[in-house]
Design a protein around this motif. Structure first.
Motif, PDB file in Angstrom:
ATOM      1  N   UNK A 110      -3.238   1.306  14.130  1.00 14.87           N
ATOM      2  CA  UNK A 110      -3.788   0.380  13.296  1.00 14.87           C
ATOM      3  C   UNK A 110      -3.739   1.218  11.855  1.00 14.87           C
ATOM      4  N   UNK A 111      -4.111   2.303  11.805  1.00 11.07           N
ATOM      5  CA  UNK A 111      -3.879   3.353  10.683  1.00 11.07           C
ATOM      6  C   UNK A 111      -2.704   3.150   9.821  1.00 11.07           C
ATOM      7  N   UNK A 112      -1.539   3.151  10.866  1.00 13.30           N
ATOM      8  CA  UNK A 112      -0.382   3.186  10.341  1.00 13.30           C
ATOM      9  C   UNK A 112       0.374   1.986   9.662  1.00 13.30           C
ATOM     10  N   UNK A 113      -0.299   0.782  10.236  1.00 11.41           N
ATOM     11  CA  UNK A 113       0.181  -0.356   9.672  1.00 11.41           C
ATOM     12  C   UNK A 113      -0.902  -0.783   8.504  1.00 11.41           C
ATOM     13  N   UNK A 114      -1.903  -0.232   8.382  1.00 10.58           N
ATOM     14  CA  UNK A 114      -2.637  -0.352   7.157  1.00 10.58           C
ATOM     15  C   UNK A 114      -1.985   0.413   6.136  1.00 10.58           C
ATOM     16  N   UNK A 115      -1.347   1.833   6.286  1.00 14.22           N
ATOM     17  CA  UNK A 115      -0.722   2.146   5.080  1.00 14.22           C
ATOM     18  C   UNK A 115       0.447   1.189   4.872  1.00 14.22           C
ATOM     19  N   UNK A 116       1.267   0.801   5.718  1.00 12.01           N
ATOM     20  CA  UNK A 116       2.281   0.084   5.381  1.00 12.01           C
ATOM     21  C   UNK A 116       2.042  -1.050   4.533  1.00 12.01           C
ATOM     22  N   UNK A 117       0.851  -1.659   4.968  1.00 13.21           N
ATOM     23  CA  UNK A 117       0.128  -2.894   3.911  1.00 13.21           C
ATOM     24  C   UNK A 117       0.061  -2.585   2.594  1.00 13.21           C
ATOM     25  N   UNK A 118      -0.524  -1.358   2.669  1.00 17.39           N
ATOM     26  CA  UNK A 118      -0.942  -0.642   1.192  1.00 17.39           C
ATOM     27  C   UNK A 118       0.368  -0.553   0.417  1.00 17.39           C
ATOM     28  N   UNK A 119       1.580   0.024   0.917  1.00 12.99           N
ATOM     29  CA  UNK A 119       2.484   0.268   0.172  1.00 12.99           C
ATOM     30  C   UNK A 119       3.246  -1.050  -0.189  1.00 12.99           C
ATOM     31  N   UNK A 127       4.392  -0.666  -8.313  1.00 11.16           N
ATOM     32  CA  UNK A 127       4.134   0.645  -8.132  1.00 11.16           C
ATOM     33  C   UNK A 127       4.283   1.317  -6.601  1.00 11.16           C
ATOM     34  N   UNK A 128       4.653   2.580  -6.560  1.00  8.18           N
ATOM     35  CA  UNK A 128       5.222   3.092  -5.202  1.00  8.18           C
ATOM     36  C   UNK A 128       4.405   4.317  -5.042  1.00  8.18           C
ATOM     37  N   UNK A 129       3.896   4.678  -3.418  1.00  5.08           N
ATOM     38  CA  UNK A 129       3.325   5.653  -3.059  1.00  5.08           C
ATOM     39  C   UNK A 129       4.366   6.807  -3.029  1.00  5.08           C
ATOM     40  N   UNK A 130       3.914   7.918  -3.731  1.00  5.45           N
ATOM     41  CA  UNK A 130       4.930   9.060  -3.646  1.00  5.45           C
ATOM     42  C   UNK A 130       4.452  10.081  -2.529  1.00  5.45           C
ATOM     43  N   UNK A 131       3.264  10.157  -2.065  1.00  7.60           N
ATOM     44  CA  UNK A 131       3.056  11.314  -1.010  1.00  7.60           C
ATOM     45  C   UNK A 131       1.847  10.866  -0.109  1.00  7.60           C
ATOM     46  N   UNK A 169     -11.969   2.164   5.384  1.00  7.71           N
ATOM     47  CA  UNK A 169     -11.298   2.696   6.400  1.00  7.71           C
ATOM     48  C   UNK A 169     -10.752   4.053   6.308  1.00  7.71           C
ATOM     49  N   UNK A 170     -11.123   4.857   5.461  1.00  9.66           N
ATOM     50  CA  UNK A 170     -11.146   6.303   5.664  1.00  9.66           C
ATOM     51  C   UNK A 170     -10.150   6.754   4.580  1.00  9.66           C
ATOM     52  N   UNK A 171      -9.949   6.064   3.489  1.00  9.73           N
ATOM     53  CA  UNK A 171      -8.918   6.577   2.603  1.00  9.73           C
ATOM     54  C   UNK A 171      -9.334   6.510   1.062  1.00  9.73           C
ATOM     55  N   UNK A 172     -10.657   7.119   1.069  1.00 12.22           N
ATOM     56  CA  UNK A 172     -11.279   7.123  -0.317  1.00 12.22           C
ATOM     57  C   UNK A 172     -10.639   8.036  -1.223  1.00 12.22           C
ATOM     58  N   UNK A 173      -9.859   8.988  -0.707  1.00 13.93           N
ATOM     59  CA  UNK A 173      -9.106  10.002  -1.660  1.00 13.93           C
ATOM     60  C   UNK A 173      -8.013   9.326  -2.575  1.00 13.93           C
TER      61      UNK A 173
END
Length: 403
Positions: A110-119, A127-131, A169-173
């Motif tokens: 779920x976390x992997x797909x959540x980050x893909x949805x964010x990208x 905008x693009x995610x760099x790291x 979902x754990x990505x406050x940073x």
């Protein structure tokens, strides 16, 4: 002229209340749904499609990516991609629960797909995610997408929802780098100027860490134009800091005078009964002092000085015996004044305190007595020398007091 015509922005009470609830973990929030439902988690595990469209998460990530028209005009997928503990416009989407959040963070799929949805959504905005720490930069097609983002303001609501969901979902940073990037593009680069109101009213206040919020607000304040229209942050604190810098330090002399005025006793009104009692008390005290065989210390001389001041103010119409006592007191005043010349500043303060302890005595009266003694110092000194040689002044005064 354009700056003068710009209306000053106003804070939104709805935004402040909504984001306060979010930052404080939704006070009074209750999990009304059964804990075994977990439809948001099951959607991200690709077990159920989102409603009402009936599309699975894998299809969204693979086929909808880069299809900006579909991402722009479809308004039902965003609530499923970025779930919250609050109801959105799609009533088929279910609210998150605290138990579901814990289970979501434990599920790597779920976390992997959540980050893909964010990208995918970042690329839609240009905008693009760099790291892996959440830093972002301009995408290859940023000019086209920024122009679209500047004109389609309904996407600002989507960005607010994305930021909230990152925190849940754990990505406050990840939130602070994105918000700062948007602020820079809106205030410094001026590529998306229409977004600055939403960025300051909503995006910044989704960040739960107060220090991070203040850093972003300080950055925005430095670049906001016109600067007098910047209304975010703590304005009261800014005014207090400004008043502290403009405040001049008080001089030591004024501090000294204020200290004396605080300890100075108020002047009591004079009346016949008070003056009569004070006069009787003065005579009794003087009889005791004159019968001590001339053994007077510095403290007795200060009290005699104060008594002489009060005698001159309260007994102007006294008889011949009182006049003789007044004369002898003025002689003692002259000798006291000569000794006061050699006194230190500390002794003068003690003298003032001693005089302040008697009713009806003020600093002004003491100064009048000293001035009168200055005018007659030569004659009084001669009389004092004669009386001291003859030794009869003290004896005569004692006899007169006894009579």
């Amino acid at each position: 002229d354009g700056t003068e015509l710009t209306a000053k922005p106003k804070r939104s009470f709805y935004a402040a209340r909504d984001l306060y609830k979010y930052r404080h973990q939704y006070p009074n929030f209750k999990d009304l749904r059964y804990q075994n439902d977990l439809c948001n988690l099951r959607f991200y595990k690709n077990k159920i499609p989102f409603k009402p469209d009936g599309v699975y998460i894998e299809e969204v990530l693979n086929k909808w990516k880069g299809d900006y028209e579909k991402l722009e005009h479809n308004h039902t997928y965003i609530q499923w991609l970025f779930p919250l503990r609050e109801q959105g416009l799609n009533f088929y989407a279910k609210e998150l629960t605290t138990y579901e959040i814990e289970e979501f963070k434990k599920t790597k799929e779920a976390i992997r797909r959540f980050l893909l949805a964010y990208k995918m959504m970042l690329e839609f905005f240009g905008i693009k995610l760099t790291d892996k720490t959440g830093n972002v930069a301009r995408a290859a097609n940023w000019q086209e997408r920024f122009q679209h983002l500047n004109e389609s303001q309904h996407n600002y609501l989507r960005i607010t929802r994305i930021l909230k969901s990152l925190g849940e979902l754990g990505y406050e940073s990840f939130k602070s780098p994105l918000v700062k990037f948007i602020l820079r593009e809106a205030l410094v680069e001026d590529t998306i100027p229409n977004i600055k109101q939403s960025a300051l009213e909503y995006f910044v206040y989704t960040i739960r860490d107060r220090r991070e919020r203040r850093k972003l607000l300080r950055f925005a304040q430095q670049h906001y134009t016109p600067s007098e229209h910047f209304i975010w942050g703590p304005p009261r604190k800014q005014k207090l800091e400004g008043s502290k810098t403009n405040k001049k330090p008080a001089s030591p002399i004024s501090i000294h005078h204020s200290y004396i005025s605080k300890h100075k006793k108020p002047k009591e009104p004079k009346n016949t009964s008070a003056s009569g009692s004070s006069a009787g008390k003065t005579t009794e005290e003087r009889k005791v002092e004159l019968t001590k065989n001339g053994e007077e210390n510095d403290q007795d001389e200060q009290e005699m000085n104060c008594d002489a001041v009060r005698q001159n103010n309260g007994e102007k119409n006294s008889d011949t015996d009182t006049g003789q006592l007044s004369k002898s007191e003025e002689i003692n005043d002259t000798s006291d004044r000569k000794e006061d010349v050699s006194h230190s500043e500390k002794d003068d303060e003690n003298l003032n305190n001693e005089c302040g302890s008697h009713p009806g005595t003020t600093e002004k009266d003491l100064c009048d007595t000293e001035n009168s003694s200055n005018n007659t110092s030569v004659d009084l000194q001669d009389n004092f020398d004669k009386d001291m040689l003859s030794g009869g002044t003290t004896t005569k005064n004692k006899d007169e007091l006894k009579s």
